[in-house]
Design a protein around this motif. Structure first.
Motif: not given
Length: 283
Positions: A219-224
């Protein structure tokens, strides 16, 4: 991530930094002692206007403490947190509350509040005690409900909401503050995958600067836009997801094996099973 990359990712380009680089919320070499131990040790974080910064690290790495330092709930034992160039400790609490909104992991109340009432709590920093609700308050609450897709639930009881709906209501409450900075502490914990994705889509689409503590590396890789990785209270890596999320870093910080592939615009992490133990204890 530059403005062009941001636009390609489907997000509005962030606003330009203020002249001189003094605007916004920053932590400068902050430390925090608790129980005689440094739980945050010399961490610097300076989010760029409009970006989403992910705080990563295992449990006990200092993510939640750093968020509390940024919000002013805790005072640093060393270093300084500044808002628009002024130390947070010398800034009026009402001023901080108008600028910096916080969404905790869990929120509950025994009072039977409507969703609209919960969101309206975000207007408290903008009102003097015992003053009636103004047209500006009503407009801000309505806009926050619409932005989070909760207009149709405004008169529902808080206690009837699902976990994902409660998190959206808390984000709506934060939006009603009309903040410039939004701090979130693991908001996707215990949510179904659909709610996790919906919540992250909502958060990264907001016109604010966001710092979000997370456990889910994908999720961090997708959205940050940028990541800061903590271990034992110290910053061990900072940069874009592509720069930070490597098998070596994941192994060093989390103690697990992983493969990292490059997906459409962001890394994709696949965790590997630990090698089975051989007879005699050898691996």
């Amino acid at each position: 991530m530059n403005d062009r990359e941001t636009a390609v990712a489907g997000r509005p380009a962030p606003p330009a930094p203020s002249p001189g680089g003094e605007g916004g919320l920053r932590a400068e070499r902050v430390g925090r002692l608790a129980g005689g131990r440094l739980v945050v040790d010399g961490v610097t974080l300076a989010p760029r206007p409009g970006e989403t910064v992910g705080l990563l690290g295992p449990n006990g790495s200092g993510k939640s403490t750093l968020l509390r330092l940024l919000s002013g709930v805790l005072a640093p034992s060393a270093g300084v947190v500044v808002l628009d160039g002024r130390p947070l400790g010398r800034t009026a609490r009402r001023t901080v509350a108008r600028r910096v909104a916080v969404v905790e992991q869990h929120a509950n109340t025994s009072t039977d509040l409507r969703v609209r009432d919960v969101v309206a709590l975000g207007r408290i920093p903008h009102r003097r005690p015992w003053t009636p609700v103004s047209a500006a308050d009503g407009a801000a609450v309505a806009a926050a409900l619409e932005a989070t897709g909760l207009t149709g639930m405004a008169d529902r009881s808080w206690h009837t909401l699902s976990g994902g709906e409660r998190q959206r209501a808390q984000i709506a409450r934060a939006l009603a503050q009309e903040p410039g900075e939004l701090l979130l502490d693991e908001p996707t914990n215990h949510l179904d995958i659909q709610y996790q994705l919906d919540l992250m889509e909502l958060v990264v689409g907001l016109p604010v600067t966001t710092v979000i503590a997370m456990h889910d590396l994908n999720l961090a890789a997708m959205y940050c836009d940028r990541l800061l990785v903590l271990r034992g209270g110290r910053a061990v890596a900072e940069g874009t997801p592509r720069e930070v999320l490597t098998p070596a870093l994941i192994g060093e910080v989390y103690g697990v094996r992983a493969e990292v592939a490059q997906g459409p615009g962001h890394p994709v992490i696949r965790f590997l099973r630990q090698a089975p133990a051989r007879p005699g204890g050898a691996r």
